[in-house]
Design an enzyme around this catalytic site. Structure first.
Site, mmCIF file in Angstrom:
data_model
loop_
_atom_site.group_PDB
_atom_site.id
_atom_site.type_symbol
_atom_site.label_atom_id
_atom_site.label_comp_id
_atom_site.label_asym_id
_atom_site.label_seq_id
_atom_site.Cartn_x
_atom_site.Cartn_y
_atom_site.Cartn_z
ATOM 1 N N TYR A 187 34.934 52.438 65.173
ATOM 2 C CA TYR A 187 34.142 53.672 65.125
ATOM 3 C C TYR A 187 34.004 54.100 63.678
ATOM 4 O O TYR A 187 34.973 54.094 62.915
ATOM 5 C CB TYR A 187 34.839 54.781 65.921
ATOM 6 C CG TYR A 187 34.107 56.109 65.881
ATOM 7 C CD1 TYR A 187 32.886 56.280 66.524
ATOM 8 C CD2 TYR A 187 34.639 57.193 65.192
ATOM 9 C CE1 TYR A 187 32.214 57.501 66.485
ATOM 10 C CE2 TYR A 187 33.973 58.416 65.150
ATOM 11 C CZ TYR A 187 32.760 58.559 65.800
ATOM 12 O OH TYR A 187 32.103 59.768 65.758
ATOM 13 N N LYS A 241 39.791 62.485 56.880
ATOM 14 C CA LYS A 241 41.036 62.910 57.538
ATOM 15 C C LYS A 241 42.135 63.347 56.551
ATOM 16 O O LYS A 241 42.073 64.450 56.051
ATOM 17 C CB LYS A 241 41.474 61.828 58.521
ATOM 18 C CG LYS A 241 40.357 61.612 59.563
ATOM 19 C CD LYS A 241 40.741 60.918 60.852
ATOM 20 C CE LYS A 241 39.624 61.089 61.866
ATOM 21 N NZ LYS A 241 38.909 59.880 62.242
ATOM 22 N N ASP A 262 36.499 50.917 56.034
ATOM 23 C CA ASP A 262 36.489 52.300 56.505
ATOM 24 C C ASP A 262 37.937 52.721 56.723
ATOM 25 O O ASP A 262 38.555 52.388 57.732
ATOM 26 C CB ASP A 262 35.670 52.419 57.795
ATOM 27 C CG ASP A 262 35.593 53.865 58.285
ATOM 28 O OD1 ASP A 262 36.270 54.737 57.693
ATOM 29 O OD2 ASP A 262 34.853 54.123 59.250
#
Ligand SMILES: *Cc1c(COP(=O)(O)O)cnc(C)c1O
Length: 426
Positions: free
Chosen positions: A143, A265, A237
């Site tokens: 994702y 994050k 990522d």
């Protein structure tokens, strides 16, 4: 456990917010049941609006490596707030946080944005602009946020070209996203054979969005070689794994250097932040130095930067905390595995630093197909029963879990004891 206030709050939210939530995974739709409405966090605990306490293994989906209400981060944010919330002009804070990050990753420059989605979307545009190619390659089960080019699933039949997995994504976009299988180099080679030119391969080097599934060293090494051979950029990522799996994300484990890295994050410590970085020569293509456009009114927001600086500085002076986080995580997954064995429930477990994962699966999981073979009904029941006992795991089999510095051994042992009760019911 009485959650009547959350039930009522969910009904109210439904009236004004689609599905009652601002991000689909929060709705508990994968496991049934009512999402908990949260009043506050306290260290390693979440407290819902009925005043029920839960041991929190979600940590806002990763950002809170120091748990809730960390004093240093709170202080940094409070000081920053007094000076104003946003200026839309440069501050010293952006340079300071950028330096902290480029100092430990193999990149020269980075740019801040406001979410992981934005970081990845911008990195993809940069890769396309830099290489002058349209096709990109991603992996099933990874994702990368919800931008159009990345909301792509496997197409029908044997095709390697993806199809949109959401209405609203034009199939003309989807046809430029090739899909390969995680940890399967042959599927990647096939994509190179079928494409006229691939701008970039994007991968979660430690996947945390199909459950925890790390890429093998060998696979990442072969990706690096294929990219070099085809003048394709390799994007890691690390929105989730950066500063989570280790101080330097996947680098600590694999030593493979990508061309572009995306962050999010943990670098915002709970504030909305993302970033993407690369060597100076690649970043020079970005506007205003170059012609690839990218912008943001709130990019590099001073409050978010202050939270990030406090968090990253604290991580850097306590590098050994990752081994202590991993030890605690191991205590948890080994304990879960042990009580699963006692009840003959097949459980696969893995860990990378403060990220952990478990699958109700008879076989080891190395890609999305394997992950999907897990017993999802069993997971849903496990999730519900653990919530009822005050343990908050992510509400999907396809998510990683997180240990924070304020997760204690006794919280972990309590979790294992409750899991022992629950496994008997599965
Ligand atoms: C969470 C995540 C994103 C998206 O970040 P948002 O801040 O939710 O937009 C992208 N990539 C990975 C690997 C993620 O875990």
């Amino acid at each position: 456990m009485n959650i009547d206030k959350s039930v009522e709050a969910f009904n109210e939210a439904f009236k004004v917010i689609p599905g009652g939530v601002d991000s689909p995974v929060r709705s508990f739709s994968g496991v049934g049941g009512n999402p908990l409405f949260i009043d506050r966090g306290e260290g390693g605990y979440l407290i819902d609006i009925n005043e029920n306490r839960y041991i929190d293994y979600v940590q806002s989906w990763g950002p809170l490596i120091f748990g809730h209400c960390d004093k240093n981060i709170e202080e940094a944010v409070s000081l920053a707030i007094k000076k104003g919330l946003s200026f839309g002009a440069p501050t010293l804070l952006e340079t300071e946080l950028a330096k902290e990050i480029v100092d430990i990753f193999p990149i020269d420059k980075l740019r801040f944005v406001s979410s992981g989605t934005e970081a990845v979307m911008s990195a993809i545009r940069l890769a396309r602009g830099y290489t002058n190619r349209d096709d990109i390659l991603k992996f099933e089960g990874c994702y990368h946020g919800h931008s159009d080019s990345l909301l792509i699933q496997a197409g029908s039949g044997a095709t390697t070209f993806g199809s949109p997995n959401s209405p609203g994504v034009p199939s003309d976009f989807a046809k430029h996203t090739l899909l390969a299988k995680y940890n399967d180099i042959e599927s990647v080679k096939k994509c190179f054979d079928e494409s006229k030119g691939i701008a970039c391969i994007i991968i979660e080097p430690i996947a945390g969005n199909m459950g925890l599934v790390p890429a093998t060293n060998e696979f990442l090494k072969e990706l690096r070689e294929l990219c070099d051979k085809n003048n394709t950029l390799l994007i890691f990522d690390e929105v989730m794994s950066g500063f989570r799996a280790s101080l330097t994300g996947s680098l600590e484990f694999n030593k493979i250097e990508p061309d572009i890295i995306t962050f999010g994050k943990v670098i915002g410590a709970g504030m909305p932040v993302g970033a993407f970085g690369a060597k100076a020569e690649i970043m020079a293509h970005l506007s205003p130095e170059g012609s690839v456009y990218q912008a943001g009114t709130l990019s590099g927001n001073p409050i978010a930067m202050s939270a990030g600086i406090a968090s990253i500085k604290k991580l850097k002076v306590n590098r050994e905390l990752y081994s202590s986080l991993e030890l605690k995580g191991k205590r948890l997954i080994d304990g879960l595995k042990k009580v699963a064995n006692e009840t003959n429930i097949p459980l696969q477990t893995d860990i990378r630093g403060s990220m952990f994962g478990f699958f109700f699966n008879e076989n080891p999981v190395s890609n999305f197909d394997d992950a999907k073979n897990s017993n999802l009904d069993r997971f849903a029941k496990f999730h519900r029963e653990m919530i009822n006992r005050g343990v908050y795991f992510a509400c999907s089999q396809f998510e990683a879990g997180f240990i924070s510095t304020v997760t204690t051994e006794s919280m972990i042992d309590e979790t294992i004891e409750k899991a022992r009760e629950v496994f008997k019911l599965l």
